[in-house]
Write an enzyme that holds these catalytic residues in place. Structure first.
Site, PDB file in Angstrom:
ATOM      1  N   CYS A  45       0.833  -1.284   0.079  1.00 35.61           N
ATOM      2  CA  CYS A  45       0.032  -0.136  -0.012  1.00 35.61           C
ATOM      3  C   CYS A  45       0.818   1.227   0.012  1.00 35.61           C
ATOM      4  O   CYS A  45       0.404   2.193  -0.666  1.00 35.61           O
ATOM      5  CB  CYS A  45      -0.839   0.060   1.204  1.00 35.61           C
ATOM      6  N   ASP A 139     -23.031  10.687 -11.499  1.00 34.79           N
ATOM      7  CA  ASP A 139     -24.498  10.246 -10.837  1.00 34.79           C
ATOM      8  C   ASP A 139     -24.581   9.652  -9.748  1.00 34.79           C
ATOM      9  O   ASP A 139     -25.592   8.997  -9.083  1.00 34.79           O
ATOM     10  CB  ASP A 139     -25.167   9.584 -11.761  1.00 34.79           C
TER      11      ASP A 139
END
Length: 219
Positions: A45, A139
């Site tokens: 990470c 959206d």
């Protein structure tokens, strides 16, 4: 155990390294990349957050907001950012959610609803399912979900390629073939009849089979 494409991205309030946000308000009218990590100070990470920081101009060009997540608190995110800068040459230049109550991880079905306790006592293996990428449209619908194992770093060039395809196909009634890259030929969507296609593409198209209608990428 993951949200389906087309579902509304769950809204939430959370503390981040750049202050408190309400997710849908923070998204606004933008596209968004939400990517999660099982734990701060984990090696793979660390490379990913540095790589993404370097690539941020490419995401900015496409109008993509970036936001990361780890179940550790924000002050640990800040300390981790120092390591990321030192080892990767760039620190996160986007917010990181401090999901200390596991709320977002549960909402996005990355951890079981029963998860509880002190996040600092959990190991990366406890949170290994928190390795997702969600691309969310203006959206607020989920457009793509990728789930990675802890031992495989994410390919952000592929994620940029997918975003190019998602944004193109949201605007034009086309689909992109295997390994497509920006500027290459595309396929007329199956929902477009030949009569409609003649109006949209008066110059015609290549048709190796009736269901494969190839045209240059629309501008």
């Amino acid at each position: 155990m993951t949200l389906p494409i087309g579902a509304t991205a769950p809204d939430f309030e959370a503390q981040t390294t750049e202050g408190k946000i309400k997710f849908h308000d923070w998204i606004g009218n933008s596209w968004t990349l939400l990517f999660s990590h099982p734990k701060d100070f984990t090696p793979v990470c660390t490379t990913e957050l540095g790589a993404l920081a370097k690539l941020k101009p490419e995401f900015d060009k496409r109008g993509i907001k970036l936001i990361g997540l780890s179940v550790d608190p924000a002050d640990r995110h800040a300390k981790w950012a120092e390591d990321i800068l030192e080892t990767q040459g760039a620190a996160p230049n986007y917010p990181l959610i401090a999901d200390t109550d596991f709320n977002v991880s549960k909402l996005y079905e990355m951890l079981p609803a029963s998860t509880s306790g002190d996040p600092l006592t959990r190991t990366p293996a406890d949170n290994q399912t928190v390795r997702n990428v969600f691309i969310i449209g203006p959206d607020k619908k989920i457009k793509l979900v990728l789930v990675y194992p802890m031992t495989t770093g994410r390919n952000f060039q592929e994620i940029l390629r997918v975003i190019d395809s998602l944004q193109l196909t949201a605007k034009h009634r086309v689909a992109t073939p295997a390994d497509w890259k920006q500027g290459e030929d595309v396929i007329i969507a199956g929902s477009v009849s030949n009569d409609e296609a003649k109006t949209i593409y008066p110059q015609g198209w290549k048709e190796p089979k009736p269901y494969i209608r190839i045209v240059p990428q629309p501008k």
